[in-house]
Every structure is written in C-alpha cells, then in structure tokens.
Design a protein around this motif. Structure first.
Motif, short mmCIF file in Angstrom:
data_model
loop_
_atom_site.label_atom_id
_atom_site.label_comp_id
_atom_site.label_asym_id
_atom_site.label_seq_id
_atom_site.Cartn_x
_atom_site.Cartn_y
_atom_site.Cartn_z
N HIS A 23 6.66 17.82 1.17
CA HIS A 23 7.05 16.41 1.10
C HIS A 23 7.74 16.16 -0.23
CE1 HIS A 23 6.87 12.08 1.56
NE2 HIS A 23 6.29 12.00 0.38
N ILE A 53 9.08 13.50 -2.97
CA ILE A 53 8.99 12.12 -3.45
C ILE A 53 10.28 11.82 -4.21
CG2 ILE A 53 7.78 10.61 -5.05
CD1 ILE A 53 5.22 12.15 -4.23
N GLU A 54 10.90 10.69 -3.87
CA GLU A 54 12.20 10.37 -4.45
C GLU A 54 12.18 9.23 -5.45
OE1 GLU A 54 15.22 10.10 -1.41
OE2 GLU A 54 14.34 11.79 -0.31
N THR A 55 11.15 8.37 -5.41
CA THR A 55 11.12 7.24 -6.33
C THR A 55 9.75 7.13 -7.00
OG1 THR A 55 10.30 5.62 -4.73
CG2 THR A 55 12.70 5.95 -4.82
N ALA A 58 8.09 4.43 -7.26
CA ALA A 58 7.27 3.58 -6.39
C ALA A 58 6.65 4.42 -5.27
CB ALA A 58 8.11 2.45 -5.81
N GLU A 59 7.41 5.35 -4.72
CA GLU A 59 6.88 6.23 -3.68
C GLU A 59 5.77 7.13 -4.24
OE1 GLU A 59 8.32 9.79 -0.64
OE2 GLU A 59 9.85 8.66 -1.72
N LEU A 60 5.95 7.61 -5.47
CA LEU A 60 4.93 8.42 -6.12
C LEU A 60 3.65 7.61 -6.28
CD1 LEU A 60 3.95 10.99 -7.63
CD2 LEU A 60 4.90 9.97 -9.71
N ASP A 61 3.78 6.40 -6.77
CA ASP A 61 2.63 5.54 -6.98
C ASP A 61 1.88 5.30 -5.66
OD1 ASP A 61 1.12 3.84 -8.88
OD2 ASP A 61 1.80 2.22 -7.58
N LYS A 62 2.62 5.01 -4.62
CA LYS A 62 2.02 4.78 -3.30
C LYS A 62 1.31 6.04 -2.81
CE LYS A 62 3.49 2.89 1.20
NZ LYS A 62 3.04 3.82 2.21
N PHE A 63 1.97 7.20 -2.97
CA PHE A 63 1.43 8.47 -2.50
C PHE A 63 0.11 8.82 -3.20
CE2 PHE A 63 1.54 13.20 -2.18
CZ PHE A 63 1.68 13.33 -0.80
N GLU A 79 -2.69 6.34 -2.12
CA GLU A 79 -3.14 6.39 -0.72
C GLU A 79 -3.87 7.68 -0.38
OE1 GLU A 79 0.32 5.69 1.69
OE2 GLU A 79 0.23 3.53 1.37
N GLU A 91 14.04 8.90 -11.52
CA GLU A 91 12.74 8.36 -11.10
C GLU A 91 11.57 9.25 -11.53
OE1 GLU A 91 12.00 5.43 -9.17
OE2 GLU A 91 14.06 4.82 -9.58
#
Length: 116
Positions: free
Chosen positions: A9, A11-13, A15-20, A23, A66
C-alpha cells in the motif's frame, strides 16, 4: 500517482498517513526510493505482510513533499541513510530506523513493538 513500484500500500499524503496510523493499531511505514538500500526492506515487508496479520504495512516515497512529516519527525533526527522506517503503535511513533534492514532486524522490531 504511485511513485514506488512495490506490491505494498502506498501512502501519498500526510493526511492519508495520519488516517492510516490512527485507524490501525500496528503500522510499519517505509519511506524511501526505488534504490538498493530500500528494495530489500520493501521485499521483507511484502513477505511479512502475508504472515503478520496484526501489522499494516505501507510505503511512502521519500521525495514526495508530503513525506516531510516522516523526514522531519524528531525520531528521524540525525538519520542519514534511506529508507526511513517508522513503526507506529496506536497512532504514535513506537520506533524508527534508517538504512537497510534485514529480516531478523525487522522481525525483532515487530516482535518487540507489536508482539510476536
């Protein structure tokens, strides 16, 4: 836009890292390039992804602006060699390494930080 050619997987941003990481309880993120120091770590992660159901594995391109969230993390201060690998437990950094790692080193960290 994927920058790394791995089976993991990506991660491109930030924000996506933070979410990942928020979660998933146990996360290993390798921030690197498609180079000789990083490829062995990606291969290890791909192999472990099948065995370690309690850990989520992801990669992030080191040169992606990012990825500054990893490059500038206090845990990475003084790191010289790629990749920068971050281990997150319950949304917080549990461990960080730089440079090439072998299977024994990676599994040792995973066992210590996330349990066998």
């Amino acid at each position: 836009m994927k920058l790394l050619s791995t089976g993991l997987h990506e991660i491109e941003t930030a924000a996506e890292l933070d979410k990942f990481i928020n979660e998933n309880e146990n996360v290993m993120v390798c921030c690197g390039r498609m180079g000789p120091m990083c490829l062995p770590v990606y291969d290890i992660m791909e192999e472990l992804e099948e065995e370690r159901e309690n850990v989520k594995f992801a990669v992030m391109a080191f040169d992606n602006p990012e990825a500054g969230v990893i490059r500038s993390a206090p845990e990475c201060r003084g790191f010289m060699g790629l990749p920068f690998t971050m281990y997150y437990k319950n949304g917080a950094v549990a461990h960080a390494t730089s440079s090439i790692q072998n299977m024994q080193q990676v599994t040792g960290i995973l066992d210590k930080q996330f349990g066998a």
